[in-house]
Design a protein around this motif. Structure first.
Motif, short mmCIF file in Angstrom:
data_model
loop_
_atom_site.label_atom_id
_atom_site.label_comp_id
_atom_site.label_asym_id
_atom_site.label_seq_id
_atom_site.Cartn_x
_atom_site.Cartn_y
_atom_site.Cartn_z
N GLY A 1 0.82 -1.20 0.00
CA GLY A 1 0.00 0.00 0.00
C GLY A 1 0.85 1.25 0.00
N ASP A 2 0.18 2.39 -0.08
CA ASP A 2 0.90 3.67 -0.11
C ASP A 2 0.44 4.63 0.98
N HIS A 3 -0.40 4.11 1.91
CA HIS A 3 -0.86 4.94 3.02
C HIS A 3 -1.42 4.05 4.13
N VAL A 4 -1.54 4.63 5.30
CA VAL A 4 -2.26 4.00 6.41
C VAL A 4 -3.35 4.96 6.85
N LYS B 1 -5.84 9.73 6.80
CA LYS B 1 -5.03 9.04 5.80
C LYS B 1 -3.62 9.64 5.81
N HIS C 1 2.42 6.58 3.41
CA HIS C 1 3.42 5.68 3.98
C HIS C 1 3.81 4.67 2.90
N HIS D 1 3.83 1.56 3.12
CA HIS D 1 3.04 0.34 3.28
C HIS D 1 1.61 0.74 3.65
N GLY D 2 0.70 -0.19 3.48
CA GLY D 2 -0.64 -0.07 4.02
C GLY D 2 -0.75 -0.99 5.22
N ARG E 1 -2.93 -4.33 6.73
CA ARG E 1 -3.80 -5.44 6.34
C ARG E 1 -4.92 -5.59 7.36
N ASP F 1 -10.82 -1.05 7.03
CA ASP F 1 -9.72 -0.16 6.63
C ASP F 1 -8.49 -0.30 7.54
N ASP G 1 -7.85 0.57 10.62
CA ASP G 1 -7.50 1.73 11.45
C ASP G 1 -7.35 1.27 12.90
#
Length: 159
Positions: free
Chosen positions: A17-20, A26, A29, A31-32, A34, A38, A40
């Motif tokens: 991923g490209d964000h958390v 949002k 980042h 990584h995302g 899993r 979402d 969170d």
């Protein structure tokens, strides 16, 4: 007067991923996270803290990960449900404290927006919502950068 305190804890592993999403914000980042929703971790820990204070189980009992309707769901849905349940039971949420445990991303630059976002969702004054972070000094799964953990406490009062 009935004063209750609940605790919540959640963990999610890093993934592609490209964000958390942390406490509803949002954050870019490399990584995302899993998860069935979402992922969170902050909002999940706070939601569980509210359920805990109400003695009404946990997020998985109210929103089972086995139920496909919650796949990819935004966690504010879960948090709003917990707050609504507290209201229906005659409680006022008076304080929330959430600690995010990770090496990266850095939380400090986003903490104020996280507090504001969480306060808005819960219908609380921002000065009653705390979001802070710590590292685990490069120890354990968070220290190795494998994921993020969150710990939360919620105080509920019925007069």
């Amino acid at each position: 007067m009935d004063i209750r305190t609940g605790n919540g804890f959640d963990v999610h592993a890093f993934d592609i991923g490209d964000h958390v999403v942390l406490c509803g914000v949002k954050i870019p980042h490399d990584h995302g996270l899993r998860g069935h929703s979402d992922a969170d971790v902050g909002m999940h820990a706070v939601t569980d803290a509210i359920y805990g204070g109400l003695a009404r189980g946990d997020i998985g009992q109210h929103f089972p990960p086995s139920d496909p309707q919650w796949k990819g769901a935004e966690s504010h849905i879960f948090l709003r449900h917990a707050v609504q349940l507290a209201t229906e039971m005659g409680f006022t949420l008076t304080h929330v404290d959430c600690t995010l445990i990770c090496e990266h991303p850095k939380i400090g630059p986003h903490a104020s927006v996280m507090r504001e976002t969480m306060a808005g969702i819960m219908g609380m004054e921002m000065d009653r919502v705390s979001v802070k972070a710590t590292t685990s000094e490069q120890l354990g799964f968070t220290g190795r950068g494998e994921g993020i953990a969150a710990l939360a406490t919620a105080t509920l009062v019925k007069t």
